[in-house]
Design an enzyme around this catalytic site. Structure first.
Site, PDB file in Angstrom:
ATOM      1  N   CYS A   1       0.836  -1.196   0.000  1.00  0.00           N
ATOM      2  CA  CYS A   1       0.000   0.000   0.000  1.00  0.00           C
ATOM      3  C   CYS A   1       0.878   1.256   0.000  1.00  0.00           C
ATOM      4  O   CYS A   1       1.446   1.619  -1.016  1.00  0.00           O
ATOM      5  CB  CYS A   1      -0.977  -0.060   1.172  1.00  0.00           C
ATOM      6  SG  CYS A   1      -2.451   0.928   0.870  1.00  0.00           S
TER       7      CYS A   1
ATOM      8  N   HIS B   1      -3.677  -5.151   0.568  1.00  0.00           N
ATOM      9  CA  HIS B   1      -3.088  -5.668   1.811  1.00  0.00           C
ATOM     10  C   HIS B   1      -3.151  -7.196   1.841  1.00  0.00           C
ATOM     11  O   HIS B   1      -4.074  -7.763   2.429  1.00  0.00           O
ATOM     12  CB  HIS B   1      -3.835  -5.093   3.017  1.00  0.00           C
ATOM     13  CG  HIS B   1      -3.566  -3.647   3.232  1.00  0.00           C
ATOM     14  ND1 HIS B   1      -2.503  -3.191   3.973  1.00  0.00           N
ATOM     15  CD2 HIS B   1      -4.203  -2.549   2.778  1.00  0.00           C
ATOM     16  CE1 HIS B   1      -2.495  -1.872   3.978  1.00  0.00           C
ATOM     17  NE2 HIS B   1      -3.524  -1.456   3.259  1.00  0.00           N
TER      18      HIS B   1
ATOM     19  N   GLU C   1      -1.556  -9.212   3.563  1.00  0.00           N
ATOM     20  CA  GLU C   1      -1.401  -9.767   4.914  1.00  0.00           C
ATOM     21  C   GLU C   1      -2.747 -10.111   5.546  1.00  0.00           C
ATOM     22  O   GLU C   1      -2.831 -10.963   6.430  1.00  0.00           O
ATOM     23  CB  GLU C   1      -0.607  -8.808   5.812  1.00  0.00           C
ATOM     24  CG  GLU C   1      -1.305  -7.522   6.240  1.00  0.00           C
ATOM     25  CD  GLU C   1      -1.193  -6.371   5.251  1.00  0.00           C
ATOM     26  OE1 GLU C   1      -0.974  -6.638   4.045  1.00  0.00           O
ATOM     27  OE2 GLU C   1      -1.339  -5.202   5.673  1.00  0.00           O
TER      28      GLU C   1
END
Ligand code: GLN
Length: 542
Positions: free
Chosen positions: A380, A514, A516
């Site tokens: 990001c 994102h 993650e």
């Protein structure tokens, strides 16, 4: 039949209620049950989206674009069930709905009160958007005794009463501290905490007692007696080495078995916990180690990048190595040379972030990674910084910056004013509201077939979660491509850059989303798997 399990906490905060709830989810799932896990937070913010990660930890984002408490990340990582907007409820959201109903005239002239209107709204949230799940686990944020938690306790008390014992269960998490001077474990705080809960009309049916030392049988019986609970339902929850040990450790203490016994469900057989056993084996006995520098802003608080730290650990699990994280506040690179702190690491990651503070330091970390051929992963904000770095240092655009930092000469990263969500056009204007107005949630992206990214994913169409207001400006695509930045991922309409990479570098990837948030210990995200593999490769060269 859907059963509800309500998890409250007492004595002190930060006892790991989220992990205990997530682990129960994992254990019930391992026995073949279908479930959802929900969080009720007592604060007045509509959602945690506007709260500082310094104060509140990471903001977790769901597929359907809700900004939620980080506990929802634990739930997903332990159960694999994607969380939804309906799984995250705050006092602010409850009141906002009640007040909207009042303005619409829904209460037909009645006086609007905490009981029954607010508590009814809470009950509606608890039971909404379900599809025949066997269990709904509801974690109540905060600690019993807080003024703010009272409406939630009252609502779950009522719900428990309406559903009856066969469909509802109350679990209370407490602390059994060890007093060094007395060389004793102390049960009094637990007794007081249960009394406090009983004052709200709730009799817990299970206690999960966090402790540093084993609780002797005599003490366990004492807790059971004073708290009006079967002694088998006093679960000893000893500290564990890593969070992924929790399901196995609590199972050994009878956690899930007691829950099933409460509901009169079969509990003799053993759940299939082989995946958890394999995860703990890999975290305990890694075959090597890699060092990763995370260069960011919120370094003082461990929880500010919770999902990121977990996803990196998952990358380690996938490669059978331990991932050592170095949390480096980017501002230090604004005064000192990056090489001094970064020459020993095997990978550099610049995570999501907001605002200009520390951004120049992040850009310097990118330069170091690019020039020294250290694997670089920009997430990001980290992708946006990589773009600014290339623009300034390779594309001869010294005025390149992001309009997030104020008006600038060459906005290679600029405010997104409109984008497509499915068939719908979303519009934003500068100076609008901050809450819930970013580009949030899962959006599809197309990957270039010949890209590193496509080979990592093994696909050219992906779907990932987003949380951003600014975006790499496509008008600069040509000049950036000439500087070696390959735009390897784009939104389906080709307007929003979603991922970049460099072909003159062993592993240099920036993503606008994102990843993650989608990584699980039992299913590490391909990007983290690949990043750690590249770092391992680098460690062999150093
Ligand atoms: N501040 C940047 C934006 O709003 C990046 C956001 C992020 O890293 N999550 O676009």
């Amino acid at each position: 039949m859907t059963r509800f399990i309500f998890v409250t906490g007492g004595v002190v905060s930060s006892l790991g209620k989220g992990l205990a709830t997530a682990s129960l989810g994992a254990l019930l799932q391992a026995r073949g049950y279908k479930l959802r896990v929900r969080k009720f937070d007592p604060y007045l913010n509509i959602d945690p989206g506007t709260m500082s990660p310094h104060e509140h930890g990471e903001v977790f984002v769901t597929d359907d674009g809700a900004e939620t408490d980080l506990d929802l990340g634990h739930y997903e990582r332990f159960t694999g069930v994607p969380a939804r907007r309906s799984d995250s409820v705050t006092t602010g959201r409850v009141y906002s709905e009640v007040l909207q109903s009042e303005r619409r005239g829904d209460y037909l002239g009645g006086t609007v009160q905490v009981i029954p209107h607010v508590t009814d709204a809470i009950k509606q949230f608890a039971t909404a958007d379900l599809a025949g799940e066997d269990f709904v686990l509801c974690e109540i944020g905060g600690t019993v005794g807080d003024i703010e938690s009272l409406p939630f306790l009252e609502a779950i008390r009522q719900l428990g009463n309406e559903l009856g014992r066969a469909r509802a269960m109350f679990i209370h998490l407490t602390l059994v501290p060890y007093l060094k001077a007395a060389e004793e474990l102390k049960t009094k705080p637990t007794q007081h905490s249960v009394k406090e809960l009983q004052r709200s009309g709730i009799q817990p049916e299970m206690l999960v007692c966090r402790c540093e030392r084993p609780i002797p049988e005599t003490e366990r019986r004492k807790i059971a007696q004073f708290c009006n609970i079967r002694s088998q339902a006093v679960i000893q929850a000893l500290d564990v080495e890593t969070i992924y040990d929790v399901p196995l450790a609590y199972h050994a203490e009878g956690y899930d078995t007691e829950v099933l016994r409460h509901f009169n469900l079969p509990h003799d057989g053993e759940p299939d916990l082989s995946t958890w056993a394999e995860i703990t084996r890999r975290t305990r006995e890694p075959e090597g180690e890699v060092s990763i520098a995370v260069v960011g802003k919120y370094m003082g608080r461990k929880d500010a990048y919770k999902s990121l730290a977990e996803a990196l650990a998952h990358g380690g699990i996938a490669n059978n190595v331990r991932v050592k994280l170095h949390w480096i506040p980017s501002e230090i690179f604004e005064e000192s040379d990056a090489a001094a702190r970064l020459s020993e690491v095997h990978g550099i990651l610049v995570p999501g972030g907001f605002g200009s503070r520390g951004s120049e330091g992040k850009i310097r970390a990118v330069t170091f990674a690019r020039e020294q051929k250290v694997p670089y992963f920009g997430i990001c904000f980290g992708m946006q910084m990589a773009i600014i770095e290339a623009a300034r240092n390779l594309a001869h655009l010294p005025g390149a910056s992001s309009s997030e930092f104020g008006p600038c000469e060459t906005p290679v990263v600029g405010l997104m004013t409109e984008w497509m969500r499915g068939n719908q056009l979303e519009r934003r204007a500068a100076g609008g509201h901050l809450g819930g107005t970013m580009r949030l949630g899962a959006y599809p992206a197309k990957l270039a077939a010949d890209s590193l990214l496509a080979s990592i994913y093994g696909a050219t169409e992906i779907n990932e979660r987003h949380r951003h207001r600014y975006e790499v400006n496509v008008t600069y695509q040509k000049v950036l491509e000439a500087a070696g930045v390959h735009f390897s991922g784009m939104s389906p309409d080709g307007l929003l850059p979603e991922a970049i990479e460099r072909s003159d570098h062993p592993w240099f990837v920036g993503v606008q989303f994102h990843p993650e948030l989608r990584s699980r210990p039992f299913e590490p995200h391909p990007l983290f798997r690949s990043f750690i593999a590249a770092a391992l490769e680098k460690s062999r060269l150093l």
